[in-house]
Motif scaffolding. Structure first.
Motif, PDB file in Angstrom:
ATOM      1  N   LEU A  92      50.223  43.648 -11.833  1.00  0.00           N
ATOM      2  CA  LEU A  92      49.699  42.847 -10.966  1.00  0.00           C
ATOM      3  C   LEU A  92      48.149  42.673 -11.198  1.00  0.00           C
ATOM      4  CD1 LEU A  92      49.675  41.676  -8.270  1.00  0.00           C
ATOM      5  CD2 LEU A  92      49.011  43.826  -7.225  1.00  0.00           C
ATOM      6  N   LEU A  93      47.537  43.514 -12.013  1.00  0.00           N
ATOM      7  CA  LEU A  93      46.084  43.186 -12.284  1.00  0.00           C
ATOM      8  C   LEU A  93      45.846  42.359 -13.468  1.00  0.00           C
ATOM      9  CD1 LEU A  93      44.605  47.186 -11.962  1.00  0.00           C
ATOM     10  CD2 LEU A  93      43.992  44.958 -10.845  1.00  0.00           C
ATOM     11  N   LEU A  94      46.695  42.587 -14.472  1.00  0.00           N
ATOM     12  CA  LEU A  94      46.438  41.841 -15.746  1.00  0.00           C
ATOM     13  C   LEU A  94      46.956  40.317 -15.309  1.00  0.00           C
ATOM     14  CD1 LEU A  94      47.865  44.158 -18.534  1.00  0.00           C
ATOM     15  CD2 LEU A  94      45.306  43.563 -17.957  1.00  0.00           C
ATOM     16  N   GLY A  95      48.221  40.467 -14.786  1.00  0.00           N
ATOM     17  CA  GLY A  95      48.741  39.042 -14.208  1.00  0.00           C
ATOM     18  C   GLY A  95      47.710  38.221 -13.284  1.00  0.00           C
ATOM     19  N   GLY A  96      46.971  38.798 -12.444  1.00  0.00           N
ATOM     20  CA  GLY A  96      46.211  38.209 -11.555  1.00  0.00           C
ATOM     21  C   GLY A  96      45.073  37.957 -12.183  1.00  0.00           C
ATOM     22  N   ILE A  97      44.362  38.712 -13.244  1.00  0.00           N
ATOM     23  CA  ILE A  97      43.094  38.301 -13.773  1.00  0.00           C
ATOM     24  C   ILE A  97      43.332  37.155 -14.936  1.00  0.00           C
ATOM     25  CG2 ILE A  97      41.672  39.367 -15.870  1.00  0.00           C
ATOM     26  CD1 ILE A  97      40.908  40.356 -12.913  1.00  0.00           C
ATOM     27  N   ASP A  98      44.724  37.100 -15.358  1.00  0.00           N
ATOM     28  CA  ASP A  98      44.912  36.071 -16.400  1.00  0.00           C
ATOM     29  C   ASP A  98      45.122  34.631 -15.596  1.00  0.00           C
ATOM     30  OD1 ASP A  98      45.363  35.487 -19.310  1.00  0.00           O
ATOM     31  OD2 ASP A  98      47.256  35.147 -18.676  1.00  0.00           O
ATOM     32  N   ASN A  99      45.770  34.957 -14.562  1.00  0.00           N
ATOM     33  CA  ASN A  99      45.890  33.801 -13.538  1.00  0.00           C
ATOM     34  C   ASN A  99      44.424  33.313 -13.020  1.00  0.00           C
ATOM     35  OD1 ASN A  99      47.137  31.889 -11.826  1.00  0.00           O
ATOM     36  ND2 ASN A  99      46.465  33.289 -10.122  1.00  0.00           N
ATOM     37  N   ILE A 100      43.601  33.923 -12.756  1.00  0.00           N
ATOM     38  CA  ILE A 100      42.372  33.394 -12.315  1.00  0.00           C
ATOM     39  C   ILE A 100      41.423  33.029 -13.497  1.00  0.00           C
ATOM     40  CG2 ILE A 100      40.049  34.219 -11.229  1.00  0.00           C
ATOM     41  CD1 ILE A 100      41.466  36.404  -9.948  1.00  0.00           C
ATOM     42  N   ARG A 101      41.628  33.858 -14.672  1.00  0.00           N
ATOM     43  CA  ARG A 101      40.818  33.226 -15.899  1.00  0.00           C
ATOM     44  C   ARG A 101      41.237  32.153 -16.324  1.00  0.00           C
ATOM     45  NH1 ARG A 101      41.556  33.191 -21.317  1.00  0.00           N
ATOM     46  NH2 ARG A 101      43.865  34.063 -21.307  1.00  0.00           N
ATOM     47  N   ILE A 195      53.331  42.256 -20.662  1.00  0.00           N
ATOM     48  CA  ILE A 195      53.352  41.503 -19.092  1.00  0.00           C
ATOM     49  C   ILE A 195      52.957  40.225 -19.033  1.00  0.00           C
ATOM     50  CG2 ILE A 195      51.721  41.593 -17.107  1.00  0.00           C
ATOM     51  CD1 ILE A 195      51.217  44.806 -17.658  1.00  0.00           C
ATOM     52  N   LEU A 196      52.297  39.753 -20.146  1.00  0.00           N
ATOM     53  CA  LEU A 196      51.737  38.373 -19.930  1.00  0.00           C
ATOM     54  C   LEU A 196      52.627  37.556 -20.972  1.00  0.00           C
ATOM     55  CD1 LEU A 196      48.015  38.691 -19.885  1.00  0.00           C
ATOM     56  CD2 LEU A 196      49.429  38.634 -18.099  1.00  0.00           C
ATOM     57  N   HIS A 197      52.996  37.992 -22.059  1.00  0.00           N
ATOM     58  CA  HIS A 197      53.888  37.204 -23.050  1.00  0.00           C
ATOM     59  C   HIS A 197      55.410  37.699 -23.056  1.00  0.00           C
ATOM     60  CE1 HIS A 197      49.845  35.904 -24.167  1.00  0.00           C
ATOM     61  NE2 HIS A 197      49.523  37.228 -24.408  1.00  0.00           N
ATOM     62  N   ASP A 198      55.838  38.441 -22.144  1.00  0.00           N
ATOM     63  CA  ASP A 198      57.144  38.656 -22.011  1.00  0.00           C
ATOM     64  C   ASP A 198      57.793  39.206 -23.211  1.00  0.00           C
ATOM     65  OD1 ASP A 198      59.379  38.858 -20.103  1.00  0.00           O
ATOM     66  OD2 ASP A 198      60.066  36.944 -20.781  1.00  0.00           O
ATOM     67  N   LEU A 279      35.471  43.003 -15.985  1.00  0.00           N
ATOM     68  CA  LEU A 279      35.176  42.778 -17.316  1.00  0.00           C
ATOM     69  C   LEU A 279      35.941  43.535 -18.264  1.00  0.00           C
ATOM     70  CD1 LEU A 279      31.234  43.251 -16.932  1.00  0.00           C
ATOM     71  CD2 LEU A 279      32.614  41.155 -17.268  1.00  0.00           C
ATOM     72  N   PHE A 280      36.129  44.757 -18.097  1.00  0.00           N
ATOM     73  CA  PHE A 280      37.419  45.676 -19.232  1.00  0.00           C
ATOM     74  C   PHE A 280      38.828  44.874 -19.152  1.00  0.00           C
ATOM     75  CE2 PHE A 280      34.198  48.862 -18.900  1.00  0.00           C
ATOM     76  CZ  PHE A 280      34.210  49.050 -20.065  1.00  0.00           C
ATOM     77  N   LEU A 281      39.144  44.549 -17.901  1.00  0.00           N
ATOM     78  CA  LEU A 281      40.621  43.764 -17.761  1.00  0.00           C
ATOM     79  C   LEU A 281      40.332  42.445 -18.499  1.00  0.00           C
ATOM     80  CD1 LEU A 281      41.435  44.781 -14.105  1.00  0.00           C
ATOM     81  CD2 LEU A 281      42.606  45.414 -16.231  1.00  0.00           C
ATOM     82  N   LEU A 282      39.464  41.954 -18.277  1.00  0.00           N
ATOM     83  CA  LEU A 282      39.227  40.530 -19.151  1.00  0.00           C
ATOM     84  C   LEU A 282      39.237  40.665 -20.527  1.00  0.00           C
ATOM     85  CD1 LEU A 282      36.740  38.425 -16.846  1.00  0.00           C
ATOM     86  CD2 LEU A 282      38.797  37.724 -17.333  1.00  0.00           C
ATOM     87  N   PHE A 283      38.537  41.813 -20.862  1.00  0.00           N
ATOM     88  CA  PHE A 283      38.513  42.079 -22.397  1.00  0.00           C
ATOM     89  C   PHE A 283      40.084  42.534 -22.839  1.00  0.00           C
ATOM     90  CE2 PHE A 283      38.790  45.862 -25.414  1.00  0.00           C
ATOM     91  CZ  PHE A 283      38.200  45.238 -26.485  1.00  0.00           C
ATOM     92  N   LEU A 284      40.925  43.022 -22.072  1.00  0.00           N
ATOM     93  CA  LEU A 284      42.364  43.340 -22.262  1.00  0.00           C
ATOM     94  C   LEU A 284      43.341  42.107 -22.417  1.00  0.00           C
ATOM     95  CD1 LEU A 284      43.454  46.271 -20.199  1.00  0.00           C
ATOM     96  CD2 LEU A 284      43.223  46.261 -22.724  1.00  0.00           C
ATOM     97  N   VAL A 285      42.789  40.835 -21.432  1.00  0.00           N
ATOM     98  CA  VAL A 285      43.769  40.091 -21.810  1.00  0.00           C
ATOM     99  C   VAL A 285      43.241  38.841 -22.479  1.00  0.00           C
ATOM    100  CG1 VAL A 285      44.697  40.395 -19.180  1.00  0.00           C
ATOM    101  CG2 VAL A 285      42.446  38.944 -19.641  1.00  0.00           C
ATOM    102  N   ALA A 286      41.882  38.975 -22.995  1.00  0.00           N
ATOM    103  CA  ALA A 286      41.273  38.164 -23.760  1.00  0.00           C
ATOM    104  C   ALA A 286      40.334  38.650 -24.749  1.00  0.00           C
ATOM    105  CB  ALA A 286      40.805  36.618 -22.995  1.00  0.00           C
ATOM    106  N   PRO A 287      40.750  39.551 -25.821  1.00  0.00           N
ATOM    107  CA  PRO A 287      39.798  40.122 -26.362  1.00  0.00           C
ATOM    108  C   PRO A 287      38.763  39.247 -27.414  1.00  0.00           C
ATOM    109  CG  PRO A 287      42.075  40.630 -27.240  1.00  0.00           C
ATOM    110  CD  PRO A 287      42.025  39.779 -26.237  1.00  0.00           C
ATOM    111  N   GLU A 288      39.311  38.199 -27.652  1.00  0.00           N
ATOM    112  CA  GLU A 288      38.689  37.167 -28.394  1.00  0.00           C
ATOM    113  C   GLU A 288      37.707  36.169 -27.716  1.00  0.00           C
ATOM    114  OE1 GLU A 288      38.398  37.547 -31.611  1.00  0.00           O
ATOM    115  OE2 GLU A 288      39.800  39.240 -31.450  1.00  0.00           O
ATOM    116  N   SER A 289      38.169  35.458 -26.623  1.00  0.00           N
ATOM    117  CA  SER A 289      37.369  34.472 -25.979  1.00  0.00           C
ATOM    118  C   SER A 289      37.834  34.525 -24.459  1.00  0.00           C
ATOM    119  CB  SER A 289      37.464  33.337 -26.642  1.00  0.00           C
ATOM    120  OG  SER A 289      36.931  32.401 -25.688  1.00  0.00           O
ATOM    121  N   PRO A 290      37.111  34.599 -23.532  1.00  0.00           N
ATOM    122  CA  PRO A 290      37.755  34.935 -22.019  1.00  0.00           C
ATOM    123  C   PRO A 290      38.033  33.287 -21.575  1.00  0.00           C
ATOM    124  CG  PRO A 290      35.143  34.925 -21.997  1.00  0.00           C
ATOM    125  CD  PRO A 290      35.629  34.921 -23.543  1.00  0.00           C
ATOM    126  N   THR A 291      37.786  32.097 -22.410  1.00  0.00           N
ATOM    127  CA  THR A 291      37.951  30.815 -22.105  1.00  0.00           C
ATOM    128  C   THR A 291      39.398  30.260 -22.885  1.00  0.00           C
ATOM    129  OG1 THR A 291      36.771  30.054 -23.708  1.00  0.00           O
ATOM    130  CG2 THR A 291      35.806  30.009 -21.288  1.00  0.00           C
TER     131      THR A 291
END
Length: 596
Positions: A92-101, A195-198, A279-291
């Motif tokens: 839920l957290l990673l999916g939600g963070i990635d959805n918002i990002r 979670i994000l890439h199945d 911030l740490f969750l964003l680092f998890l889902v996008a460790p190279e670039s948040p965009t």
């Protein structure tokens, strides 16, 4: 410089959608701490009660497994359920963070259902790795990935302190933390990939290992930057409010200002903690670039009026509760004084533990109790001694069971630059009575104890202890049960070095290792009209935290510091002082609390 730019872009991303991010993290936090954890505690307590298991700790796990097979299956099922809930929590957290990002606009229900479908990746073949990852990597490498559902997976402070005195064990412990930290970095993509890439779990682990091959130091540096950033923000926020209140204490609006600053402190804690989590969750889902991989969209973001109203209403209610708490606390209504208990009869190394000279010095400081230790001797008497042998204090490779009381009392022990003779319990108790100093007697037990040990103790000392208001505790639960049944008027406590769940016994109290103690355990024990003593608490911040946890007694090696901490709370402190004391109890202000 790349890492500094990366952190800058993380902050920009957080600033652009901070409301959505904090709402997501806050909702998951509320669901975890307000619903799931209480429900799991209730199920565990009901299961133990139905199976007539009085407590669950590291010392009775084997007995539970062998004597209560159905309860063991139930507890194993609960463990599996907890692991699955942790997975869904991160889904839920990673999916939600990635959805918002990425601005994909997915609905919450879609994210939840996708997380549930991802459970298909947890095959029997991969579940062992999954359990290892959640029970080892997450708790011990866990500044980036953390869950309160796994908060009991830890090494108690007293074990770490003991290991620190053994150089080779200290090296092994350091190596353990280094290994799990490196594994945590190398497997940092496991949950996002699954979670994000199945990806199947083992495939995700293999891809993460390959992807991080040349990025370990870069990722460690970015984690360090984020940690330092949150620590600086936390310190600045807290120090600024305390400095402001110090000035306002000189004005006519000191009290309403104090309520306001404490409310701001609490709100800041939650906001900074939520920010750290994001911030740490964003680092998890996008460790190279948040965009990276952001979905281009020409549509304006939708702002539902009901969602806004709900957020404003819940937020206003939380602030009102914080303000009410602040008003009560600033009036001094929430700071009941716990018992002060000197551990092994010393204060900051003022003598040799468990000896008469140290007792006399410490009793002069008027602690509520002096805690001391007893061993049975070869001739069935009792010697005041903590260790199971005399090597550390006397340099003699003998145990108290191999020597008579007369032989033991002739031995000189040395510690902290002091020396003294070992004392018999008769002499120690008589001295304590003469000094009007109450005792907490710890009965140390070994396999060499005689069958009559407890009977001898009861016959010789029980009535004297009751008359003097003394108490008894021990790590040996069956022994304490026998003592309580045979002498119900004697106050008896069970020492719990690792508190997994609140115990359900008829004893008077529990002596709980403080780093494994939490308010839910204290509340559960108090609901049964029993006491909780925290041991061994030697740090000022930990002492203040135990006071706010509402423990009934604090056992410490540093009695004078404990008295200073308690005096600061009770001797008419200023509002700024109260604010500073409360800030000391906020463990990890601004740290990521993914599930707090």
């Amino acid at each position: 410089m790349r890492s500094f730019r990366y952190v800058y872009h993380l902050l920009r991303e957080f600033g652009a959608r901070w409301g959505s991010y904090l709402l997501l993290v806050g909702a998951v936090s509320l669901l975890t701490s307000g619903v799931i954890l209480p429900l799991l505690r209730w199920i565990t307590a009901a299961l133990l009660q139905r199976a007539h298991i009085p407590y669950l700790g590291v010392d009775n796990v084997l007995a539970v497994l062998t004597q209560h097979p159905f309860a063991s299956l139930g507890l194993l099922g609960l463990l599996v359920l907890i692991l699955l809930l942790v997975y869904l929590q991160f889904a839920l957290l990673l999916g939600g963070i990635d959805n918002i990002r990425r601005r994909t606009g997915l609905r919450l229900r879609t994210i939840v259902m996708e997380g549930i479908r991802d459970l298909r990746h947890l095959s029997l073949a991969s579940f062992g790795f999954f359990a290892l990852y959640l029970l080892l990597i997450v708790p011990f490498a866990g500044i980036v990935i953390h869950s309160d559902l796994l908060s009991k997976v830890m090494i108690p402070t007293f074990v770490v302190d003991w290991i620190a005195t053994k150089p080779w064990l200290a090296v092994l412990l350091l190596a353990f933390y280094l290994v799990v930290t490196v594994l945590g970095i190398r497997w940092i993509h496991v949950l996002p990939n699954t979670i994000l890439h199945d990806q199947p779990l083992m495939v995700a682990a293999r891809h993460s290992w390959q992807a991080t091959r040349h990025h370990v130091w870069q990722y460690l540096w970015r984690v360090t930057l984020l940690t330092v950033l949150m620590a600086v923000l936390s310190y600045a926020w807290t120090s600024g409010l305390i400095a402001l209140q110090t000035t306002l204490d000189q004005t006519r609006v000191a009290f309403p200002a104090a309520v306001t600053t404490l409310t701001l402190l609490l709100a800041g804690q939650e906001l900074l903690a939520g920010m750290g989590s994001v911030l740490f969750l964003l680092f998890l889902v996008a460790p190279e670039s948040p965009t990276a991989d952001r979905v281009p969209s020409t549509l304006r973001p939708r702002h539902h009026w009901l969602r806004r109203a709900l957020v404003l209403g819940v937020g206003g209610l939380i602030v009102a509760i914080m303000a009410a708490f602040g008003a009560v606390y600033m009036r001094g209504a929430l700071t009941e004084q716990p018992l002060t208990i000197s551990h092994r009869g010393v204060d900051a190394g003022n003598g040799v533990q468990n000896t008469l000279p140290a007792l006399r010095k410490t009793a002069a400081e008027r602690p509520d109790y002096v805690e001391m230790d007893l061993h049975e001797t070869k001739d069935g008497q009792f010697i005041v001694l903590h260790d199971e042998d005399l090597r550390a204090l006397a340099g003699i490779d003998r145990t108290p069971h191999s020597l008579t009381l007369a032989q033991l009392t002739q031995i000189t022990v040395r510690e902290n630059g002091h020396h003294a003779k070992l004392a018999s319990f008769d002499d120690y108790l008589a001295t304590a009575e003469a000094l009007d100093q109450k005792l907490i007697v710890e009965l140390k037990t070994t396999s060499a104890d005689s069958p009559q040990m407890l009977a001898h103790f009861i016959q010789r000392y029980a009535q004297r202890l009751i008359a003097h208001g003394d108490r008894v505790h021990s790590l040996n639960y069956p022994l304490m049960v026998q003592l309580h049944r045979r002498v119900p008027a004697l106050y008896v406590s069970f020492i719990m070095p690792y508190s997994l769940v609140a115990p359900q016994t008829d004893l008077s109290a529990y002596t709980v290792e403080y780093s494994t103690l939490d308010t839910s355990l204290v509340d559960a024990v108090h609901a049964r009209h029993q006491g909780v003593w925290a041991w061994t608490v030697n740090d000022r911040d930990a002492m203040a935290a135990m006071v706010f946890a509402d423990v009934d007694g604090i056992i410490t090696d540093d009695l004078s510091t404990l008295k200073q901490v308690l005096a600061a709370q009770s001797d008419h402190p200023s509002y700024a002082q109260r604010l500073r004391i409360f800030a000391q109890t906020l463990s990890g202000l601004g740290e990521p609390v993914v599930s707090n």
